[in-house]
Motif scaffolding. Structure first.
Motif, PDB file in Angstrom:
ATOM      1  N   UNK A   6     -18.945  67.803  86.024  1.00 21.68           N
ATOM      2  CA  UNK A   6     -18.109  67.737  84.821  1.00 21.68           C
ATOM      3  C   UNK A   6     -17.862  66.281  84.427  1.00 21.68           C
ATOM      4  N   UNK A   7     -17.558  65.439  85.391  1.00 21.72           N
ATOM      5  CA  UNK A   7     -17.347  64.019  85.125  1.00 21.72           C
ATOM      6  C   UNK A   7     -18.603  63.384  84.547  1.00 21.72           C
ATOM      7  N   UNK A   8     -19.787  63.731  85.087  1.00 25.03           N
ATOM      8  CA  UNK A   8     -21.051  63.211  84.572  1.00 25.03           C
ATOM      9  C   UNK A   8     -21.287  63.635  83.120  1.00 25.03           C
ATOM     10  N   UNK A   9     -20.943  64.873  82.782  1.00 27.99           N
ATOM     11  CA  UNK A   9     -21.100  65.358  81.408  1.00 27.99           C
ATOM     12  C   UNK A   9     -20.218  64.543  80.466  1.00 27.99           C
ATOM     13  N   UNK A  10     -18.976  64.301  80.847  1.00 25.80           N
ATOM     14  CA  UNK A  10     -18.072  63.504  80.004  1.00 25.80           C
ATOM     15  C   UNK A  10     -18.595  62.073  79.827  1.00 25.80           C
ATOM     16  N   UNK A  11     -19.122  61.492  80.891  1.00 23.38           N
ATOM     17  CA  UNK A  11     -19.679  60.143  80.801  1.00 23.38           C
ATOM     18  C   UNK A  11     -20.893  60.112  79.873  1.00 23.38           C
ATOM     19  N   UNK A  12     -21.740  61.112  79.953  1.00 24.67           N
ATOM     20  CA  UNK A  12     -22.906  61.181  79.067  1.00 24.67           C
ATOM     21  C   UNK A  12     -22.487  61.314  77.605  1.00 24.67           C
ATOM     22  N   UNK A  13     -21.464  62.100  77.348  1.00 21.27           N
ATOM     23  CA  UNK A  13     -20.959  62.235  75.982  1.00 21.27           C
ATOM     24  C   UNK A  13     -20.434  60.907  75.450  1.00 21.27           C
ATOM     25  N   UNK A  14     -19.764  60.152  76.314  1.00 23.04           N
ATOM     26  CA  UNK A  14     -19.269  58.835  75.903  1.00 23.04           C
ATOM     27  C   UNK A  14     -20.434  57.905  75.562  1.00 23.04           C
ATOM     28  N   UNK A  15     -21.475  57.910  76.398  1.00 26.76           N
ATOM     29  CA  UNK A  15     -22.643  57.058  76.166  1.00 26.76           C
ATOM     30  C   UNK A  15     -23.326  57.443  74.858  1.00 26.76           C
ATOM     31  N   UNK A  16     -23.484  58.736  74.612  1.00 25.64           N
ATOM     32  CA  UNK A  16     -24.119  59.199  73.377  1.00 25.64           C
ATOM     33  C   UNK A  16     -23.284  58.795  72.168  1.00 25.64           C
ATOM     34  N   UNK A  17     -21.965  58.962  72.253  1.00 27.17           N
ATOM     35  CA  UNK A  17     -21.086  58.578  71.139  1.00 27.17           C
ATOM     36  C   UNK A  17     -21.187  57.083  70.865  1.00 27.17           C
ATOM     37  N   UNK A  18     -21.237  56.264  71.916  1.00 24.87           N
ATOM     38  CA  UNK A  18     -21.370  54.820  71.750  1.00 24.87           C
ATOM     39  C   UNK A  18     -22.700  54.461  71.098  1.00 24.87           C
ATOM     40  N   UNK A  19     -23.774  55.120  71.523  1.00 23.08           N
ATOM     41  CA  UNK A  19     -25.091  54.851  70.947  1.00 23.08           C
ATOM     42  C   UNK A  19     -25.130  55.258  69.471  1.00 23.08           C
ATOM     43  N   UNK A  20     -24.505  56.366  69.142  1.00 26.84           N
ATOM     44  CA  UNK A  20     -24.482  56.811  67.747  1.00 26.84           C
ATOM     45  C   UNK A  20     -23.672  55.848  66.890  1.00 26.84           C
ATOM     46  N   UNK A  21     -22.593  55.305  67.434  1.00 27.12           N
ATOM     47  CA  UNK A  21     -21.804  54.305  66.705  1.00 27.12           C
ATOM     48  C   UNK A  21     -22.613  53.041  66.461  1.00 27.12           C
ATOM     49  N   UNK A  22     -23.328  52.595  67.480  1.00 27.80           N
ATOM     50  CA  UNK A  22     -24.129  51.378  67.348  1.00 27.80           C
ATOM     51  C   UNK A  22     -25.250  51.536  66.329  1.00 27.80           C
ATOM     52  N   UNK A  23     -25.789  52.742  66.212  1.00 26.87           N
ATOM     53  CA  UNK A  23     -26.878  52.992  65.269  1.00 26.87           C
ATOM     54  C   UNK A  23     -26.376  53.540  63.940  1.00 26.87           C
ATOM     55  N   UNK A  24     -25.062  53.541  63.719  1.00 24.11           N
ATOM     56  CA  UNK A  24     -24.442  54.054  62.491  1.00 24.11           C
ATOM     57  C   UNK A  24     -24.854  55.490  62.194  1.00 24.11           C
ATOM     58  N   UNK A  25     -24.899  56.325  63.215  1.00 28.31           N
ATOM     59  CA  UNK A  25     -25.242  57.731  63.048  1.00 28.31           C
ATOM     60  C   UNK A  25     -23.990  58.603  63.179  1.00 28.31           C
TER      61      UNK A  25
END
Length: 109
Positions: free
Chosen positions: A20-39
């Motif tokens: 569960x902790x790994x899933x939350x961390x992956x979601x954070x990474x994806x959200x950060x990547x989407x912010x950086x790419x303006x998606x």
């Protein structure tokens, strides 16, 4: 037997917590990547593109042009390029005739 089951249950709870902790961390990474790419929060529909590929451009060139019969064996790359340019020109004429606005380009892959 009860202690074994209890220990197994505790291990499964710990493992589930880790996953569960790994899933939350992956979601954070994806959200950060989407912010950086303006998606982020992009509700824009994907763009539709038509891809056209002439399956046998050399045979087509030989069939349609006398000069291509001579050039096709000696300069196949140039003949392929000319076939695609001619196909694109004919498609563009047809679209213009039917009053359809299009943007056409040749992509090399």
């Amino acid at each position: 037997m009860i202690t074994f089951l209890m220990a197994l249950s505790i291990l499964l709870v710990l493992f589930s917590g880790f996953v569960c902790w790994q899933v939350f961390e992956q979601r954070k990474v994806i959200a950060r990547m989407m912010e950086n790419d303006d998606i982020a929060d992009s509700e824009q529909e994907p763009e539709l593109v038509i891809t056209l590929r002439v399956l046998n451009p050399i045979a087509l060139a030989k069939r349609e042009s006398r000069s291509a019969r001579v050039l096709a064996d000696k300069l196949p790359v140039m003949v392929r390029k000319m076939v695609y340019q001619e196909v694109m020109k004919e498609l563009e004429e047809e679209m213009t005739e039917r009053e359809i606005d299009v943007e056409m380009q040749i992509e090399y892959r």
